[in-house]
Design an enzyme around this catalytic site. Sequence first.
Site, PDB file in Angstrom:
ATOM      1  N   ARG A 148       4.720  14.649   1.890  1.00 42.25           N
ATOM      2  CA  ARG A 148       4.400  13.260   2.189  1.00 42.25           C
ATOM      3  C   ARG A 148       5.428  12.745   3.192  1.00 42.25           C
ATOM      4  O   ARG A 148       6.641  12.849   2.988  1.00 42.25           O
ATOM      5  CB  ARG A 148       4.455  12.418   0.920  1.00 42.25           C
ATOM      6  CG  ARG A 148       4.128  10.937   1.153  1.00 42.25           C
ATOM      7  CD  ARG A 148       5.173  10.054   0.551  1.00 42.25           C
ATOM      8  NE  ARG A 148       4.851   8.626   0.731  1.00 42.25           N
ATOM      9  CZ  ARG A 148       5.541   7.657   0.172  1.00 42.25           C
ATOM     10  NH1 ARG A 148       6.566   7.921  -0.616  1.00 42.25           N
ATOM     11  NH2 ARG A 148       5.221   6.402   0.406  1.00 42.25           N
ATOM     12  N   HIS A 173       2.319   3.804   2.302  1.00 36.28           N
ATOM     13  CA  HIS A 173       1.619   4.125   1.052  1.00 36.28           C
ATOM     14  C   HIS A 173       0.138   4.444   1.293  1.00 36.28           C
ATOM     15  O   HIS A 173      -0.688   4.354   0.388  1.00 36.28           O
ATOM     16  CB  HIS A 173       1.716   2.972   0.031  1.00 36.28           C
ATOM     17  CG  HIS A 173       3.080   2.709  -0.487  1.00 36.28           C
ATOM     18  ND1 HIS A 173       3.537   1.439  -0.749  1.00 36.28           N
ATOM     19  CD2 HIS A 173       4.108   3.540  -0.771  1.00 36.28           C
ATOM     20  CE1 HIS A 173       4.781   1.493  -1.187  1.00 36.28           C
ATOM     21  NE2 HIS A 173       5.145   2.770  -1.197  1.00 36.28           N
ATOM     22  N   ASN A 190       7.154  15.148  -2.425  1.00 35.79           N
ATOM     23  CA  ASN A 190       7.057  13.728  -2.085  1.00 35.79           C
ATOM     24  C   ASN A 190       8.426  13.097  -2.294  1.00 35.79           C
ATOM     25  O   ASN A 190       8.782  12.674  -3.395  1.00 35.79           O
ATOM     26  CB  ASN A 190       6.003  13.063  -2.974  1.00 35.79           C
ATOM     27  CG  ASN A 190       5.808  11.582  -2.665  1.00 35.79           C
ATOM     28  OD1 ASN A 190       6.590  10.970  -1.957  1.00 35.79           O
ATOM     29  ND2 ASN A 190       4.765  10.999  -3.229  1.00 35.79           N
ATOM     30  N   ARG A 195      14.205  -3.744  -1.254  1.00 37.10           N
ATOM     31  CA  ARG A 195      13.823  -4.315   0.035  1.00 37.10           C
ATOM     32  C   ARG A 195      13.348  -5.756  -0.133  1.00 37.10           C
ATOM     33  O   ARG A 195      12.678  -6.094  -1.101  1.00 37.10           O
ATOM     34  CB  ARG A 195      12.724  -3.472   0.682  1.00 37.10           C
ATOM     35  CG  ARG A 195      13.254  -2.244   1.391  1.00 37.10           C
ATOM     36  CD  ARG A 195      12.134  -1.296   1.758  1.00 37.10           C
ATOM     37  NE  ARG A 195      11.802  -0.421   0.648  1.00 37.10           N
ATOM     38  CZ  ARG A 195      10.766   0.402   0.620  1.00 37.10           C
ATOM     39  NH1 ARG A 195       9.942   0.444   1.646  1.00 37.10           N
ATOM     40  NH2 ARG A 195      10.542   1.175  -0.420  1.00 37.10           N
ATOM     41  N   GLU A 248      -0.906  10.959  -5.616  1.00 38.09           N
ATOM     42  CA  GLU A 248      -0.611  11.296  -4.228  1.00 38.09           C
ATOM     43  C   GLU A 248      -0.443  12.796  -4.042  1.00 38.09           C
ATOM     44  O   GLU A 248      -0.801  13.345  -2.997  1.00 38.09           O
ATOM     45  CB  GLU A 248       0.652  10.570  -3.777  1.00 38.09           C
ATOM     46  CG  GLU A 248       0.493   9.064  -3.657  1.00 38.09           C
ATOM     47  CD  GLU A 248       1.807   8.358  -3.359  1.00 38.09           C
ATOM     48  OE1 GLU A 248       1.975   7.908  -2.216  1.00 38.09           O
ATOM     49  OE2 GLU A 248       2.638   8.262  -4.273  1.00 38.09           O
TER      50      GLU A 248
END
Length: 405
Positions: free
Chosen positions: A94, A185, A13, A246, A390
């Site tokens: 991912r 996500h 990931n 961001r 995840e």
Amino acid sequence: MDKKLNSLIFVLNCGSSSIKFAILNPNNEKKYLSGLVECLFLSETYITWQCLGVTYKKKIGSKINHEAALNFIIDQVLSEKKDILKNLIGIGHRVVHGGTKIKKSTLIDNNIIQCIQDAVCFAPLHNPANLIGIKTIIEKYPSLSRKNVAVFDTSFYQNMPETSFLYAIPYNFYKKYGIRRYGAHGTSHNYIAHKTSVILNKEFKSLNIITCHLGNGTSISAICNGICVDTSMGLTPLEGLVMGTRSGDLDPSIIFFMNKILDLSIDEIEIILNKKSGLLGLSGISSDFRYFEKNYNYKKDATRAVDIFCHRLSKYIASYIILMENRLDAVVFTGGIGENVPLIRELTLSRLSILGFKIDLELNLSMTAGRSGIITKCTSRPVFVVPTDEELAIAQETNNIINIK
């Protein structure tokens, strides 16, 4: 070591500022190895990993990039675990954005790599990192080159209604160019939703929750009757909440102002909004939330950044409540910040008291370091902290894909 170690999945990931990795059995959920490289590109980059109950931590260096970190993982960590590596049956990656063509998880081939490359414009911080991971792993482990699977964050949002995914620009931009809200996500939001349905002992198809994935990248999703009906990230992961570097939501005219009045190029503006804004831009010091948690009560730059972060998050939670068809089962916090920073949860929920949220300060403070549970009073709308995984979700999806006959 298990005597029958024959169905392990390696999960990679690659995030915008970190790399998570794990080797696990997707059937019994046992992890044999897991790790995290954090603070990529910052003054100190660390790797922490666990293997068979033993934890290791090491400083890799300064301003380390994805390539160098991956080489360390492969050459210094994985190379010593040959007994585990020989039992790998697949590798799951991912990938943030599938663009307009990819709707679900898939085996990786040259065509898929090109599709991921084509979608870089939609996820400029993530898809390049995802591609670095894919290409490095295929090169390093050629015997598994046809057993690499891409698991896309955008898959979770395929059933959003037009009212949520369309922008109010000429419709032809969507029909011809695919300009719409795609979300990100999704792997985490999907995993958390299923975990929450178990916690609440509620059938997934009737689950109404709001999930808040808070990390260096932050996003929020509204899940009604088991389907995501809205999410904060948009065409790219730049839209939505305040993030590490961001900006999240802003007036598009700011871009015109920067370009026409300040004479900044489009490339310069893109870098500013993706890599120099958010918490880093507001503070002028750091994007690492440990700095803000430590200095919130002492430094104006930390206070300013955290308050804006929570202001934006609380507004999104409030707006998503109207999508729940008059029934909200829970709000859920997850991700590195959502799971481990009680301050954020307290400040956010304090802004939502008018909507019936009443935080239990003691429960909230106790909910860190991987703990899962409720953080509100019995008279409150329920709010939970649920650690995301995840890597497990990607491993299970990878196992399903490579075993399709």
